[in-house]
Scaffold this motif. Sequence first.
Motif, PDB file in Angstrom:
ATOM      1  N   ARG A   1       0.834  -1.207   0.000  1.00 38.50           N
ATOM      2  CA  ARG A   1       0.000   0.000   0.000  1.00 38.50           C
ATOM      3  C   ARG A   1       0.866   1.253   0.000  1.00 38.50           C
ATOM      4  O   ARG A   1       1.925   1.269   0.623  1.00 38.50           O
ATOM      5  N   PRO A   2       0.409   2.314  -0.663  1.00 41.95           N
ATOM      6  CA  PRO A   2       1.221   3.536  -0.723  1.00 41.95           C
ATOM      7  C   PRO A   2       1.150   4.390   0.549  1.00 41.95           C
ATOM      8  O   PRO A   2       2.034   5.219   0.775  1.00 41.95           O
ATOM      9  N   GLU A   3       0.127   4.201   1.381  1.00 40.69           N
ATOM     10  CA  GLU A   3       0.000   5.012   2.588  1.00 40.69           C
ATOM     11  C   GLU A   3       1.152   4.695   3.544  1.00 40.69           C
ATOM     12  O   GLU A   3       1.429   3.547   3.841  1.00 40.69           O
ATOM     13  N   CYS A   4       1.768   5.759   4.001  1.00 40.16           N
ATOM     14  CA  CYS A   4       2.904   5.569   4.917  1.00 40.16           C
ATOM     15  C   CYS A   4       2.934   6.734   5.908  1.00 40.16           C
ATOM     16  O   CYS A   4       3.194   7.878   5.522  1.00 40.16           O
ATOM     17  N   PRO A   5       2.679   6.464   7.185  1.00 41.70           N
ATOM     18  CA  PRO A   5       2.693   7.544   8.177  1.00 41.70           C
ATOM     19  C   PRO A   5       4.074   8.187   8.342  1.00 41.70           C
ATOM     20  O   PRO A   5       4.179   9.326   8.760  1.00 41.70           O
ATOM     21  N   ILE A   6       5.114   7.461   7.984  1.00 45.48           N
ATOM     22  CA  ILE A   6       6.462   8.035   8.091  1.00 45.48           C
ATOM     23  C   ILE A   6       6.592   9.200   7.119  1.00 45.48           C
ATOM     24  O   ILE A   6       6.989  10.310   7.489  1.00 45.48           O
ATOM     25  N   LEU A   7       6.211   8.950   5.856  1.00 42.40           N
ATOM     26  CA  LEU A   7       6.292  10.000   4.853  1.00 42.40           C
ATOM     27  C   LEU A   7       5.304  11.121   5.127  1.00 42.40           C
ATOM     28  O   LEU A   7       5.613  12.295   4.914  1.00 42.40           O
ATOM     29  N   THR A   8       4.114  10.756   5.639  1.00 40.07           N
ATOM     30  CA  THR A   8       3.124  11.784   5.990  1.00 40.07           C
ATOM     31  C   THR A   8       3.682  12.705   7.061  1.00 40.07           C
ATOM     32  O   THR A   8       3.550  13.924   6.983  1.00 40.07           O
ATOM     33  N   ARG A   9       4.326  12.143   8.069  1.00 39.92           N
ATOM     34  CA  ARG A   9       4.909  12.952   9.158  1.00 39.92           C
ATOM     35  C   ARG A   9       6.038  13.838   8.627  1.00 39.92           C
ATOM     36  O   ARG A   9       6.154  14.992   9.013  1.00 39.92           O
ATOM     37  N   LEU A  10       6.876  13.295   7.759  1.00 42.63           N
ATOM     38  CA  LEU A  10       7.982  14.079   7.230  1.00 42.63           C
ATOM     39  C   LEU A  10       7.473  15.231   6.352  1.00 42.63           C
ATOM     40  O   LEU A  10       8.102  16.289   6.299  1.00 42.63           O
ATOM     41  N   ALA A  11       6.346  15.024   5.706  1.00 46.36           N
ATOM     42  CA  ALA A  11       5.794  16.053   4.820  1.00 46.36           C
ATOM     43  C   ALA A  11       4.998  17.105   5.566  1.00 46.36           C
ATOM     44  O   ALA A  11       4.684  18.166   4.998  1.00 46.36           O
ATOM     45  N   SER A  12       4.692  16.848   6.818  1.00 51.37           N
ATOM     46  CA  SER A  12       3.870  17.827   7.560  1.00 51.37           C
ATOM     47  C   SER A  12       4.694  18.951   8.160  1.00 51.37           C
ATOM     48  O   SER A  12       5.867  18.897   8.290  1.00 51.37           O
TER      49      SER A  12
END
Length: 128
Positions: A117-128
């Motif tokens: 799956r493409p969802e990744c909380p790591i990348l979401t956190r880094l992008a926030s």
Amino acid sequence: MNIGAASDASAVSQRMIRHYEKIGLIPSPPRRESGYRDYSQADVHFLRFIANARDLGFPIDEIRVLLDLWSDRERASAEVKALAESRAGDLGRKADALNAMREALLNLANACHGDERPECPILTRLAS
């Protein structure tokens, strides 16, 4: 002895020895007729002192102070102790900050499915 031998004897790289001379942390040694630096056992002792202080996390400015205190036989040991306690406090704060970063990363990694799956909380956190 030449810089290579001083480096081997002190476990301080030649590059760092030259740097310490350039910034005045250690005096420049006399030169031989050939132009090569000529280090003494006392120079090696100073270099080992600096290396040990660096290994304990002391920055250059505090190493200057420690070298002055080391050569001052009239100094009180309380000054040295205060420097060590201050450095230990700084290291403790850094260790706490590193531990908090580690925990945050582990929490993010645990929240990530790690699958196709493409969802990744790591990348979401880094992008926030």
